[in-house]
Write a protein that holds these residues in place. Structure first.
Motif, PDB file in Angstrom:
ATOM      1  N   ARG A  24       0.834  -1.210   0.000  1.00 59.19           N
ATOM      2  CA  ARG A  24       0.000   0.000   0.000  1.00 59.19           C
ATOM      3  C   ARG A  24       0.866   1.256   0.000  1.00 59.19           C
ATOM      4  O   ARG A  24       0.414   2.308  -0.397  1.00 59.19           O
ATOM      5  CB  ARG A  24      -0.862   0.067   1.258  1.00 59.19           C
ATOM      6  CG  ARG A  24      -1.740  -1.083   1.405  1.00 59.19           C
ATOM      7  CD  ARG A  24      -3.183  -0.701   1.657  1.00 59.19           C
ATOM      8  NE  ARG A  24      -3.959  -1.699   0.987  1.00 59.19           N
ATOM      9  CZ  ARG A  24      -4.696  -1.492  -0.073  1.00 59.19           C
ATOM     10  NH1 ARG A  24      -4.832  -0.287  -0.549  1.00 59.19           N
ATOM     11  NH2 ARG A  24      -5.333  -2.467  -0.650  1.00 59.19           N
ATOM     12  N   LEU A  25       2.085   1.129   0.534  1.00 60.93           N
ATOM     13  CA  LEU A  25       2.916   2.306   0.719  1.00 60.93           C
ATOM     14  C   LEU A  25       3.131   3.052  -0.591  1.00 60.93           C
ATOM     15  O   LEU A  25       2.674   4.184  -0.729  1.00 60.93           O
ATOM     16  CB  LEU A  25       4.228   1.894   1.401  1.00 60.93           C
ATOM     17  CG  LEU A  25       5.172   2.966   1.903  1.00 60.93           C
ATOM     18  CD1 LEU A  25       6.118   2.364   2.923  1.00 60.93           C
ATOM     19  CD2 LEU A  25       5.948   3.649   0.826  1.00 60.93           C
ATOM     20  N   PRO A  26       3.751   2.435  -1.589  1.00 62.93           N
ATOM     21  CA  PRO A  26       3.922   3.163  -2.838  1.00 62.93           C
ATOM     22  C   PRO A  26       2.594   3.481  -3.505  1.00 62.93           C
ATOM     23  O   PRO A  26       2.401   4.562  -4.057  1.00 62.93           O
ATOM     24  CB  PRO A  26       4.760   2.230  -3.711  1.00 62.93           C
ATOM     25  CG  PRO A  26       4.729   0.904  -3.057  1.00 62.93           C
ATOM     26  CD  PRO A  26       4.353   1.091  -1.642  1.00 62.93           C
ATOM     27  N   LEU A  27       1.642   2.574  -3.387  1.00 63.79           N
ATOM     28  CA  LEU A  27       0.356   2.752  -4.046  1.00 63.79           C
ATOM     29  C   LEU A  27      -0.326   4.041  -3.591  1.00 63.79           C
ATOM     30  O   LEU A  27      -0.763   4.853  -4.404  1.00 63.79           O
ATOM     31  CB  LEU A  27      -0.534   1.545  -3.737  1.00 63.79           C
ATOM     32  CG  LEU A  27      -1.901   1.552  -4.391  1.00 63.79           C
ATOM     33  CD1 LEU A  27      -1.789   1.101  -5.836  1.00 63.79           C
ATOM     34  CD2 LEU A  27      -2.864   0.655  -3.629  1.00 63.79           C
ATOM     35  N   CYS A  28      -0.411   4.243  -2.278  1.00 67.54           N
ATOM     36  CA  CYS A  28      -1.149   5.398  -1.748  1.00 67.54           C
ATOM     37  C   CYS A  28      -0.444   6.713  -2.078  1.00 67.54           C
ATOM     38  O   CYS A  28      -1.086   7.663  -2.521  1.00 67.54           O
ATOM     39  CB  CYS A  28      -1.342   5.260  -0.244  1.00 67.54           C
ATOM     40  SG  CYS A  28      -2.486   3.929   0.176  1.00 67.54           S
ATOM     41  N   CYS A  29       0.853   6.774  -1.853  1.00 68.22           N
ATOM     42  CA  CYS A  29       1.558   8.029  -2.139  1.00 68.22           C
ATOM     43  C   CYS A  29       1.622   8.269  -3.646  1.00 68.22           C
ATOM     44  O   CYS A  29       1.470   9.400  -4.106  1.00 68.22           O
ATOM     45  CB  CYS A  29       2.943   8.025  -1.499  1.00 68.22           C
ATOM     46  SG  CYS A  29       2.853   7.957   0.308  1.00 68.22           S
ATOM     47  N   ASP A  30       1.816   7.194  -4.415  1.00 70.80           N
ATOM     48  CA  ASP A  30       1.818   7.327  -5.883  1.00 70.80           C
ATOM     49  C   ASP A  30       0.479   7.838  -6.389  1.00 70.80           C
ATOM     50  O   ASP A  30       0.430   8.672  -7.300  1.00 70.80           O
ATOM     51  CB  ASP A  30       2.075   5.965  -6.554  1.00 70.80           C
ATOM     52  CG  ASP A  30       3.542   5.593  -6.512  1.00 70.80           C
ATOM     53  OD1 ASP A  30       4.336   6.395  -5.964  1.00 70.80           O
ATOM     54  OD2 ASP A  30       3.888   4.506  -7.005  1.00 70.80           O
ATOM     55  N   ALA A  31      -0.588   7.314  -5.805  1.00 71.64           N
ATOM     56  CA  ALA A  31      -1.928   7.732  -6.249  1.00 71.64           C
ATOM     57  C   ALA A  31      -2.079   9.242  -6.084  1.00 71.64           C
ATOM     58  O   ALA A  31      -2.623   9.921  -6.952  1.00 71.64           O
ATOM     59  CB  ALA A  31      -2.999   6.993  -5.447  1.00 71.64           C
ATOM     60  N   LEU A  32      -1.568   9.769  -4.977  1.00 69.53           N
ATOM     61  CA  LEU A  32      -1.657  11.224  -4.759  1.00 69.53           C
ATOM     62  C   LEU A  32      -0.733  11.977  -5.718  1.00 69.53           C
ATOM     63  O   LEU A  32      -1.105  12.980  -6.311  1.00 69.53           O
ATOM     64  CB  LEU A  32      -1.305  11.569  -3.313  1.00 69.53           C
ATOM     65  CG  LEU A  32      -2.272  11.070  -2.236  1.00 69.53           C
ATOM     66  CD1 LEU A  32      -1.721  11.361  -0.846  1.00 69.53           C
ATOM     67  CD2 LEU A  32      -3.657  11.704  -2.394  1.00 69.53           C
ATOM     68  N   GLU A  33       0.482  11.452  -5.855  1.00 67.60           N
ATOM     69  CA  GLU A  33       1.463  12.138  -6.709  1.00 67.60           C
ATOM     70  C   GLU A  33       1.039  12.166  -8.168  1.00 67.60           C
ATOM     71  O   GLU A  33       1.448  13.062  -8.916  1.00 67.60           O
ATOM     72  CB  GLU A  33       2.826  11.450  -6.587  1.00 67.60           C
ATOM     73  CG  GLU A  33       3.590  11.883  -5.358  1.00 67.60           C
ATOM     74  CD  GLU A  33       5.065  11.530  -5.458  1.00 67.60           C
ATOM     75  OE1 GLU A  33       5.344  10.325  -5.659  1.00 67.60           O
ATOM     76  OE2 GLU A  33       5.904  12.443  -5.349  1.00 67.60           O
ATOM     77  N   LYS A  83     -10.848  11.593  -2.148  1.00 66.80           N
ATOM     78  CA  LYS A  83     -11.308  10.608  -3.148  1.00 66.80           C
ATOM     79  C   LYS A  83     -10.217   9.571  -3.413  1.00 66.80           C
ATOM     80  O   LYS A  83     -10.500   8.373  -3.486  1.00 66.80           O
ATOM     81  CB  LYS A  83     -11.669  11.311  -4.461  1.00 66.80           C
ATOM     82  CG  LYS A  83     -13.063  11.918  -4.457  1.00 66.80           C
ATOM     83  CD  LYS A  83     -13.433  12.330  -5.874  1.00 66.80           C
ATOM     84  CE  LYS A  83     -14.105  13.678  -5.885  1.00 66.80           C
ATOM     85  NZ  LYS A  83     -14.258  14.287  -7.186  1.00 66.80           N
ATOM     86  N   ALA A  84      -8.969  10.034  -3.563  1.00 56.37           N
ATOM     87  CA  ALA A  84      -7.861   9.102  -3.845  1.00 56.37           C
ATOM     88  C   ALA A  84      -7.612   8.188  -2.645  1.00 56.37           C
ATOM     89  O   ALA A  84      -7.375   6.986  -2.802  1.00 56.37           O
ATOM     90  CB  ALA A  84      -6.598   9.884  -4.203  1.00 56.37           C
ATOM     91  N   LEU A  85      -7.685   8.733  -1.447  1.00 56.63           N
ATOM     92  CA  LEU A  85      -7.435   7.913  -0.256  1.00 56.63           C
ATOM     93  C   LEU A  85      -8.508   6.835  -0.114  1.00 56.63           C
ATOM     94  O   LEU A  85      -8.211   5.674   0.198  1.00 56.63           O
ATOM     95  CB  LEU A  85      -7.390   8.790   1.006  1.00 56.63           C
ATOM     96  CG  LEU A  85      -6.235   9.809   1.099  1.00 56.63           C
ATOM     97  CD1 LEU A  85      -6.343  10.648   2.377  1.00 56.63           C
ATOM     98  CD2 LEU A  85      -4.871   9.104   1.052  1.00 56.63           C
ATOM     99  N   VAL A  86      -9.760   7.220  -0.347  1.00 55.91           N
ATOM    100  CA  VAL A  86     -10.859   6.257  -0.200  1.00 55.91           C
ATOM    101  C   VAL A  86     -10.811   5.215  -1.319  1.00 55.91           C
ATOM    102  O   VAL A  86     -10.926   4.013  -1.067  1.00 55.91           O
ATOM    103  CB  VAL A  86     -12.222   6.991  -0.140  1.00 55.91           C
ATOM    104  CG1 VAL A  86     -13.382   6.006  -0.215  1.00 55.91           C
ATOM    105  CG2 VAL A  86     -12.314   7.840   1.133  1.00 55.91           C
TER     106      VAL A  86
END
Ligand code: FAD
Ligand code: NAG
Ligand code: NAG
Ligand code: NAG
Ligand code: NAG
Ligand code: NAG
Length: 511
Positions: A24-33, A83-86
């Motif tokens: 999840r680590l790269p996924l979540c920050c990547d999603a925001l970036e 929205k991205a976090l959810v």
């Protein structure tokens, strides 16, 4: 790497969780970036910008290191972020001024911290008669903007404290008796819900949400703007009130408690005067504990009769009271509040009576002596501050008149005035924190049990003063809890703020 209580207490547990969610680590920050509007607003662990933000936390115990931080600059950014976090099921924390003290109060380790630090503007709209404040502001900035206009708002007393946390958890101000909780003076909220929608909550639009947001912390949405009712200051010159600190020596403890009890029972006679009494202990202080009485009158009247009890004790060691601006007084109060320590806040409340306060004073003297031994052995430092202040019927009556809240004090209206108790222990050393915490918790439970035995007990715990181990929202009573649960079911049907938000206090669920 910052030293925090979890790496001290449960390194292996923390590691197991980290491993399970590594993907999840790269996924979540990547999603925001990957969102164009958020470019440059996602701070990754290891960057200077990230380290600088870590340094802005009031309490080192709270300054956990998340996977990354995201600093929105607009309400639309906040909508994209949630929205991205959810959508990616990312755990997150919520931070505004960063003044709550315990681990997981505002930041997270396994997840993303949404940091409102760049949404920090205050605007006075004289046509609408509203002061619009963004959550990442500090009260000092708010008062600096408003003072030249001769107005203020019911906000924090210490200038360095943040807006978002204080207002979302209630808020005690110099205006408590005359205007209720700080949150009672919010005419309108702009809030981003879990589905990313931007909604307004006020007496006309979404009134159930408006009421439930007053004390809800971050359980219902992310507040992006508070529109507050102004308070005109009619002192001798623009934006002035009267106030300052009286300092008393160690022998005055019981007299100060007596004066506070008397003050509290007379608040309804003078709702413009306020007080908090603190017993501050610093081992290197000559004579040990000092009594610090912070007194204010918002009509700028010098030494009003409400404070006769305090002045009657005898000459204080120091008296800084004067007519001055809100800005200057809140700045003075910030001076005694250094950042960068490991801070523990633990709270309680009881009926207005000297006995639990005197009992607590005696226990805290013993606690200080114990901590003194521990810190000498470890060559570390500590201070304690034991604060008591009124929570009166006057406050609750104003809350009700202004539309109500979910602070949970209505049920005590028939039962007289109350006292809000807070114990703060600060240290520069994680080992002292580890050893002191259970002793401080036991002390507060002991004081609560003593009050209970005398028929003076109250279960209510003020969310903004509560430690993470104190389930603050579970103490607001059935009626307030019912309103919170209903608003949560309606405005956050996917339960994102209960499931994914891993910082702050949660709404206890129905069985
Ligand atoms: C030196 C000092 C003086 C204080 N003086 C007072 C005082 O005079 N009166 C008083 O009532 N309290 C006082 N407090 C307590 C204070 O109210 C809390 O620490 C409060 O959380 C500070 O707000 P913050 O924005 O800095 O909080 P943060 O630590 O940034 O946030 C705390 C929590 O608030 C919620 N939150 C923050 N921003 C938002 C948002 N935008 N939307 C939704 N939820 C949000 C989140 O749940 C978050 O976890 C004081 C604390 C300190 C350390
Ligand atoms: C306030 O926000 C602006 C960006 O909107 C930022 O540049 C500034 O550093 C912030 N101020 C503080 C004190 O954080
Ligand atoms: C003073 O108290 C009265 C009575 O509660 C209130 O109406 C008034 O607004 C207060 N004034 C200020 C400046 O707080
Ligand atoms: C009293 O307070 C003033 C103003 O803060 C300060 O300059 C002075 O040093 C204090 N005096 C004592 C004895 O603490
Ligand atoms: C803490 O105490 C030590 C030893 O007395 C001293 O060297 C150090 O400067 C103190 N630190 C703080 C932050 O006061
Ligand atoms: C601590 C934590 O965030 N755990 C999560 C890890 O990922 C799984 C699968 O998405 C979640 O269910 C856990 O809550």
């Amino acid at each position: 790497m910052l030293f925090n209580i979890f790496t001290v207490l449960g390194g292996s547990v923390a590691f197991a969780i980290a491993t399970a969610n590594q993907t999840r680590l790269p996924l979540c920050c990547d999603a925001l970036e990957s969102i164009a509007e958020l470019r440059g607003k996602v701070y990754l662990s290891g960057s200077d910008a990230y380290a600088d933000r870590i340094d802005t936390y009031f309490s080192k115990s709270a300054a956990l290191e998340p996977w990354c931080m995201v600093l929105p600059s607009t309400t639309e950014d906040v909508s994209l972020i949630i929205k991205a976090l959810v959508a990616n099921e990312c755990p997150f924390g919520v931070r505004s001024g960063g003044h709550s003290s315990h681990p997981l109060s505002n930041s997270v380790e396994k997840g993303i911290t949404v940091d409102f630090g760049h949404m920090n503007a205050t605007t006075w709209n004289s046509e609408k008669g509203l002061v619009s404040i963004q959550p990442g502001s500090r009260w000092q900035d708010v008062y600096d903007v408003l003072t030249p206009h001769g107005i203020t708002v019911a906000g924090g007393r210490v200038g360095s404290v943040g807006v978002g946390g204080l207002l979302s958890g209630g808020g005690i101000s110099f205006f408590a008796a005359s205007h209720g909780w700080a949150c009672d003076n919010i005419a309108n909220y702009e809030v981003v819900l879990a589905d990313g929608s931007i909604v307004y909550a006020n007496a006309q639009d979404n009134p159930d949400l408006w009421q439930a947001l007053k004390g809800a912390s971050a359980n219902l949405g992310l507040v992006t703007r508070f529109d507050m009712l102004p308070i005109e200051l009619l002192g001798p010159s623009e934006g002035t009130i009267w106030g300052g600190n009286l300092i008393f020596g160690p022998a005055s403890g019981n007299d100060l408690i007596g004066a506070l009890v008397q003050f509290t029972d007379n608040v309804h006679k003078d709702e413009n005067s306020s007080v908090s009494v603190s017993f501050s202990y610093q081992p290197k202080l000559a004579g040990g504990m000092v009594g610090l009485v912070s007194i204010e009158n918002t009509l700028a009247l010098s030494k009003p009769p409400a404070f006769d009890g305090f002045y009657g004790i005898g000459a204080p060691l120091n008296d800084t009271t004067r007519v001055d601006t809100m800005s200057a007084l809140s700045r003075e109060l910030s001076e005694g509040q250094p950042t960068g320590f490991r801070n523990m806040f633990i709270t309680a409340s009881f009926k207005n009576d000297p006995r639990p306060m005197k009992y607590a004073l005696d226990k805290i003297n013993k606690f200080n002596a114990e901590l003194e031994e521990i810190t000498q052995t470890l060559n570390a430092n500590f201070t304690t501050v034991y604060t008591v202040q009124p929570v009166t019927k006057s406050i609750v009556e104003k809350s009700i008149a202004k539309g109500g809240n979910v602070m949970g004090l209505d049920r005590y209206l028939g039962d007289g005035n109350g006292i809000l108790f807070l114990l703060i222990v600060s240290t520069d050393d994680a080992e002292v924190e580890r050893l002191a915490m259970p002793k401080a918790q036991a002390l507060v439970r002991d004081v609560e049990a003593y009050a209970e035995k005398l028929g003076l007990g109250r279960e209510w715990k003020y969310l903004n003063y509560a430690h993470g181990s104190q389930d603050a929202i579970a103490t607001v009573g059935e009626e307030a809890l019912g309103k919170l649960q209903a608003a949560s079911a309606k405005y956050d049907p996917s339960r994102a703020f209960q499931r994914l938000r891993t910082s702050g206090f949660k709404i206890p669920q129905d069985e």
